[in-house]
Design a protein around this motif. Structure first.
Motif, PDB file in Angstrom:
ATOM      1  N   GLN A  11       0.819  -1.327  -0.002  1.00  0.00           N
ATOM      2  CA  GLN A  11      -0.035   0.019  -0.032  1.00  0.00           C
ATOM      3  C   GLN A  11       0.852   1.254  -0.269  1.00  0.00           C
ATOM      4  OE1 GLN A  11      -1.779   1.875   3.387  1.00  0.00           O
ATOM      5  NE2 GLN A  11      -3.827   1.034   2.574  1.00  0.00           N
ATOM      6  N   ARG A  12       0.465   2.302  -0.730  1.00  0.00           N
ATOM      7  CA  ARG A  12       0.953   3.501  -0.760  1.00  0.00           C
ATOM      8  C   ARG A  12       0.056   4.493  -0.741  1.00  0.00           C
ATOM      9  NH1 ARG A  12       4.257   0.201  -0.298  1.00  0.00           N
ATOM     10  NH2 ARG A  12       6.403  -0.059  -1.374  1.00  0.00           N
ATOM     11  N   ALA A  13       0.389   5.896  -0.286  1.00  0.00           N
ATOM     12  CA  ALA A  13      -0.661   6.846  -0.329  1.00  0.00           C
ATOM     13  C   ALA A  13       0.223   8.417  -0.400  1.00  0.00           C
ATOM     14  CB  ALA A  13      -1.209   7.120   1.022  1.00  0.00           C
ATOM     15  N   PRO A  14      -0.343   9.273  -0.913  1.00  0.00           N
ATOM     16  CA  PRO A  14       0.433  10.617  -0.883  1.00  0.00           C
ATOM     17  C   PRO A  14       0.833  11.110   0.280  1.00  0.00           C
ATOM     18  CG  PRO A  14      -1.755  10.549  -2.170  1.00  0.00           C
ATOM     19  CD  PRO A  14      -1.621   9.415  -1.465  1.00  0.00           C
ATOM     20  N   THR A  15       2.037  11.705   0.240  1.00  0.00           N
ATOM     21  CA  THR A  15       2.756  12.218   1.387  1.00  0.00           C
ATOM     22  C   THR A  15       1.678  13.114   2.167  1.00  0.00           C
ATOM     23  OG1 THR A  15       4.994  12.344   0.222  1.00  0.00           O
ATOM     24  CG2 THR A  15       4.693  13.338   2.269  1.00  0.00           C
ATOM     25  N   PRO A  16       1.676  12.908   3.435  1.00  0.00           N
ATOM     26  CA  PRO A  16       0.888  13.763   4.184  1.00  0.00           C
ATOM     27  C   PRO A  16       1.051  15.169   4.158  1.00  0.00           C
ATOM     28  CG  PRO A  16       1.388  11.907   5.670  1.00  0.00           C
ATOM     29  CD  PRO A  16       2.162  11.944   4.199  1.00  0.00           C
ATOM     30  N   GLY A  17       0.233  16.109   3.691  1.00  0.00           N
ATOM     31  CA  GLY A  17       0.467  17.486   3.679  1.00  0.00           C
ATOM     32  C   GLY A  17       0.645  17.874   2.079  1.00  0.00           C
ATOM     33  N   SER A  18       0.911  17.136   1.271  1.00  0.00           N
ATOM     34  CA  SER A  18       1.139  17.123  -0.054  1.00  0.00           C
ATOM     35  C   SER A  18      -0.035  17.630  -0.897  1.00  0.00           C
ATOM     36  CB  SER A  18       1.792  16.041  -0.690  1.00  0.00           C
ATOM     37  OG  SER A  18       1.032  15.178  -0.884  1.00  0.00           O
ATOM     38  N   GLY A  19      -1.158  17.148  -0.523  1.00  0.00           N
ATOM     39  CA  GLY A  19      -2.309  17.557  -1.197  1.00  0.00           C
ATOM     40  C   GLY A  19      -2.770  16.644  -2.129  1.00  0.00           C
ATOM     41  N   SER A  20      -1.866  15.926  -3.062  1.00  0.00           N
ATOM     42  CA  SER A  20      -2.276  14.825  -3.999  1.00  0.00           C
ATOM     43  C   SER A  20      -0.893  14.367  -4.707  1.00  0.00           C
ATOM     44  CB  SER A  20      -2.898  15.599  -5.115  1.00  0.00           C
ATOM     45  OG  SER A  20      -2.308  16.515  -5.799  1.00  0.00           O
ATOM     46  N   LYS A  21      -1.121  13.704  -5.455  1.00  0.00           N
ATOM     47  CA  LYS A  21      -0.111  12.923  -6.290  1.00  0.00           C
ATOM     48  C   LYS A  21      -0.578  12.560  -7.633  1.00  0.00           C
ATOM     49  CE  LYS A  21       3.809  10.393  -7.277  1.00  0.00           C
ATOM     50  NZ  LYS A  21       5.065  10.936  -7.495  1.00  0.00           N
ATOM     51  N   VAL A  22       0.081  13.150  -8.601  1.00  0.00           N
ATOM     52  CA  VAL A  22      -0.304  12.887 -10.003  1.00  0.00           C
ATOM     53  C   VAL A  22       0.364  11.461 -10.423  1.00  0.00           C
ATOM     54  CG1 VAL A  22      -0.057  13.840 -12.061  1.00  0.00           C
ATOM     55  CG2 VAL A  22      -0.156  15.300 -10.442  1.00  0.00           C
ATOM     56  N   ILE A  23      -0.470  10.593 -10.722  1.00  0.00           N
ATOM     57  CA  ILE A  23      -0.219   9.105 -11.173  1.00  0.00           C
ATOM     58  C   ILE A  23       0.028   9.045 -12.557  1.00  0.00           C
ATOM     59  CG2 ILE A  23      -0.609   6.870 -11.043  1.00  0.00           C
ATOM     60  CD1 ILE A  23       0.023   7.885  -8.225  1.00  0.00           C
ATOM     61  N   ALA A  24      -0.797   9.963 -13.327  1.00  0.00           N
ATOM     62  CA  ALA A  24      -0.950   9.639 -14.755  1.00  0.00           C
ATOM     63  C   ALA A  24      -1.435  10.869 -15.270  1.00  0.00           C
ATOM     64  CB  ALA A  24      -1.508   8.704 -15.321  1.00  0.00           C
ATOM     65  N   PRO A  25      -1.462  11.659 -16.465  1.00  0.00           N
ATOM     66  CA  PRO A  25      -1.992  12.826 -16.852  1.00  0.00           C
ATOM     67  C   PRO A  25      -3.328  13.063 -16.342  1.00  0.00           C
ATOM     68  CG  PRO A  25      -0.504  12.089 -18.554  1.00  0.00           C
ATOM     69  CD  PRO A  25      -0.741  10.898 -17.428  1.00  0.00           C
ATOM     70  N   ASN A  26      -4.332  11.975 -16.326  1.00  0.00           N
ATOM     71  CA  ASN A  26      -5.715  12.111 -15.864  1.00  0.00           C
ATOM     72  C   ASN A  26      -5.941  11.306 -14.858  1.00  0.00           C
ATOM     73  OD1 ASN A  26      -6.302  13.534 -18.481  1.00  0.00           O
ATOM     74  ND2 ASN A  26      -6.303  11.725 -19.414  1.00  0.00           N
ATOM     75  N   PHE A  27      -4.917  11.011 -14.098  1.00  0.00           N
ATOM     76  CA  PHE A  27      -5.185  10.420 -12.865  1.00  0.00           C
ATOM     77  C   PHE A  27      -4.437  10.997 -11.614  1.00  0.00           C
ATOM     78  CE2 PHE A  27      -4.948   5.527 -11.029  1.00  0.00           C
ATOM     79  CZ  PHE A  27      -5.664   6.019  -9.767  1.00  0.00           C
ATOM     80  N   VAL A  28      -5.332  11.659 -10.801  1.00  0.00           N
ATOM     81  CA  VAL A  28      -4.610  12.158  -9.724  1.00  0.00           C
ATOM     82  C   VAL A  28      -5.295  11.743  -8.324  1.00  0.00           C
ATOM     83  CG1 VAL A  28      -4.248  14.465  -8.540  1.00  0.00           C
ATOM     84  CG2 VAL A  28      -4.126  14.427 -10.929  1.00  0.00           C
ATOM     85  N   VAL A  29      -4.145  11.253  -7.559  1.00  0.00           N
ATOM     86  CA  VAL A  29      -4.527  10.686  -6.202  1.00  0.00           C
ATOM     87  C   VAL A  29      -4.673  11.581  -4.969  1.00  0.00           C
ATOM     88  CG1 VAL A  29      -4.181   9.079  -4.527  1.00  0.00           C
ATOM     89  CG2 VAL A  29      -3.699   8.419  -6.944  1.00  0.00           C
ATOM     90  N   SER A  30      -5.765  11.958  -4.503  1.00  0.00           N
ATOM     91  CA  SER A  30      -5.876  13.113  -3.494  1.00  0.00           C
ATOM     92  C   SER A  30      -5.233  12.558  -2.313  1.00  0.00           C
ATOM     93  CB  SER A  30      -7.454  13.551  -3.549  1.00  0.00           C
ATOM     94  OG  SER A  30      -8.120  12.621  -2.894  1.00  0.00           O
ATOM     95  N   GLU A  31      -4.815  13.358  -1.408  1.00  0.00           N
ATOM     96  CA  GLU A  31      -4.238  13.123  -0.123  1.00  0.00           C
ATOM     97  C   GLU A  31      -5.546  12.342   0.842  1.00  0.00           C
ATOM     98  OE1 GLU A  31      -2.363  15.018   4.000  1.00  0.00           O
ATOM     99  OE2 GLU A  31      -2.254  16.222   1.988  1.00  0.00           O
ATOM    100  N   GLY A  32      -5.287  11.306   1.240  1.00  0.00           N
ATOM    101  CA  GLY A  32      -6.317  10.715   2.038  1.00  0.00           C
ATOM    102  C   GLY A  32      -6.715   9.280   1.350  1.00  0.00           C
TER     103      GLY A  32
END
Length: 552
Positions: A419-440
């Motif tokens: 399991q992985r997740a965006p760094t706390p405090g980062s807001g989000s992580k861009v996985i692909a151009p149309n795929f953004v993983v939000s914090e949480g």
């Protein structure tokens, strides 16, 4: 205060509680208790002023508060407003992780997650805020060097009665559980030195001694039914005791008279559940549960203390952890060393024993593969003249490596819980151009499902076919989708030692013995008894061994 106003107040309080939970996700007991107890108590106070009946006021306020809180949470999780609303998945998984927790308790999470991917595709919503992904093009952005740190699952595995600065320090430097990339990188340095080429070269005589002991133990039990799975567990535990603590484990000689193996495997069950619902972890020390996990911790503490007091005759894992210096020039605190000792015990013995057992099972149920591998070993190491213990030669046996890879593909030792997740405090992580993983939001990459995806391994992705690894054009093999040791910065530090261990045991057993399944054994039992408790756990594998030397 009128009844409608009291109802509105209770519902407003429940909505505010939901918003607070959603933003801050508290897991500490005081805040959790405060949010669940205090607001409805305040509402009850106003109700009591109106009705004069405290009992009825409490019942009414708590009923309204919890009903409103439950309704708010469930409505949001299945509504289009949720950031994961567009991803498919079972409704029950979108609502709560409790269903997944129930599945995990039965040890069949790997099969369940695969069934979801078979039904819904490569991206599946498996929790209110969790996705499971088996899209190989996305793996570098999830697990790779530019990927995400570990997710909240790892918080849910930190079952400990310790509190305060020592507990925080142990959690910060724990290799497998650290969620901060910088802390993980710092902790990884000592492990990299412990498993570099020079260190592994130093471990080879220890491995050879334990392999010889293992072969002799089996030889004394030939022509009788032997639980090969259990003996492989004893071997792996004794060998890891040598590597981690400088010795002290003798299960092959004495049996599991102190229940050490049982303690280790039993201690993994509760974290398998709490990792799914990490918000509950703060309550565990106050509940009459987790005695097996505590026993595992005590066992690691006792062995660590013994190792520190007695020292060691060779450079073991403790040498690197205790004598290493971190960037702040401070030695590793003892609680951290103990937590890493638990990692060494589990990752170094349970996984190796399970992979070896799986591989022998596949060979014993595929006689043509068994004979082909035995012939390759005999040609490289003629029986009676050369022992199959040369690491370089073993590493270059194509069919041996193909057999091991195919076993790792079908039954990876860590089947689900990457399991992985965006760094706390980062807001989000861009996985692909149309795929953004939000914090949480958390992402799991389940190797068991990935390795059986027909897009990456075909034909017959669920069948044991070692030839697929021998550059046969009949087969599609995507090496980027093969991650039995994970990938990126958090991959398995001991991979090279593990592969040496697997090759040597396989070669020595097949050179010295003819092995067959015991009469009456139902081959369907093997996979039925495998349990996904974070690492794969196994059942018994009854076999009969006959010395090949006696046939010459």
């Amino acid at each position: 205060m009128s009844s409608p106003n009291l109802t509105a107040l209770a519902l407003f309080a429940s909505l505010a509680c939901h918003l607070f939970f959603k933003k801050y996700e508290p897991t500490d007991v005081p805040r959790l208790v405060g949010l669940l107890i205090v607001p409805p108590a305040v509402v009850a106070y106003f109700c009591e002023l109106e009705s004069g009946n405290l009992a009825m006021s409490l019942l009414r306020s708590y009923s309204l508060y919890y009903s409103g809180l439950l309704f708010s949470i469930l409505t949001y999780r299945i509504s289009p407003l949720h950031p994961l609303s567009k991803y498919p998945g079972p409704l029950i998984c979108k609502i709560s992780k409790l269903w997944i927790t129930r599945v995990a308790s039965q040890g069949k999470l790997h099969q369940y997650v695969k069934s979801l991917h078979d039904r819904y595709g490569p991206i599946v919503r498996v929790g209110p805020n969790e996705l499971s992904i088996i899209e190989v093009s996305l793996l570098p952005a999830i697990l790779g060097s530019n990927g995400m740190p570990k997710g909240p699952l790892w918080d849910g595995r930190k079952i400990s009665g310790k509190k305060g600065s020592q507990a925080k320090e142990a959690a910060r430097g724990n290799l497998i559980g650290s969620r901060d990339p910088e802390d993980h990188a710092e902790a990884r340095k000592a492990w990299n030195r412990a498993f570099n080429a020079a260190a592994i070269k130093g471990y080879e005589p220890i491995l050879l001694r334990r392999v010889t002991q293992f072969i002799e133990a089996l030889g004394s039990r030939q022509d009788a039914t032997v639980d090969l799975s259990r003996w492989l567990s004893f071997f792996a535990f004794d060998f890891m005791g040598d590597i981690a603590f400088g010795g002290g484990f003798e299960l092959m000689r004495d049996g599991d008279k102190d229940g050490m193996w049982h303690i280790m495997e039993s201690g993994l069950f509760l974290p398998t559940l709490t990792q799914q619902i990490p918000w509950c972890i703060g309550f565990i020390p106050y509940l009459p549960v987790g005695k097996e996990m505590k026993a595992l911790g005590k066992f690691a503490f006792d062995q660590s203390k013994r190792r520190v007091q007695e020292g060691s005759v060779h450079d073991d894992l403790f040498y690197y952890l205790l004598d290493d210096k971190r960037a702040d020039s401070a030695t590793y605190p003892f609680p951290l060393v103990v937590s890493n000792a638990v990692l060494a015990i589990v990752a170094g013995s349970d996984t190796s024993a399970t992979v070896l057992s799986n591989t022998f099972f596949f060979l014993l149920t595929h006689p043509a593969s068994y004979k082909r591998l035995q012939l390759e070993i005999d040609q490289a190491f003629p029986l009676g003249s050369k022992e199959p213990t040369d690491p370089a030669l073993l590493a270059n046996l194509p069919y041996l490596n193909a057999v091991i890879k195919e076993s790792l593909r079908l039954l990876p030792p860590l089947p689900t819980s990457m399991q992985r997740a965006p760094t706390p405090g980062s807001g989000s992580k861009v996985i692909a151009p149309n795929f953004v993983v939000s914090e949480g939001t958390s992402i799991i990459v389940p190797p068991y499902s990935l390795h059986r995806d027909p897009r990456y391994f075909s034909p017959s992705p669920d069948e044991f076919i070692p030839d697929r690894w021998l550059a046969d054009e009949k087969f599609t093999v995507n090496g980027d989708a093969f991650i039995p040791f994970s990938m990126g910065p958090a991959n398995c530090a001991g991979k090279n030692l593990a592969m040496l261990e697997l090759r040597m045991i396989m070669a020595c057993v097949l050179q010295r013995f003819e092995v067959r399944l015991a009469d009456g054994y139902d081959v369907r039992r093997w996979e039925a008894e495998l349990k996904d408790y974070f690492v794969m756990q196994k059942g018994s594998l009854p076999v009969v061994l006959t010395s090949r030397a006696a046939q010459k």
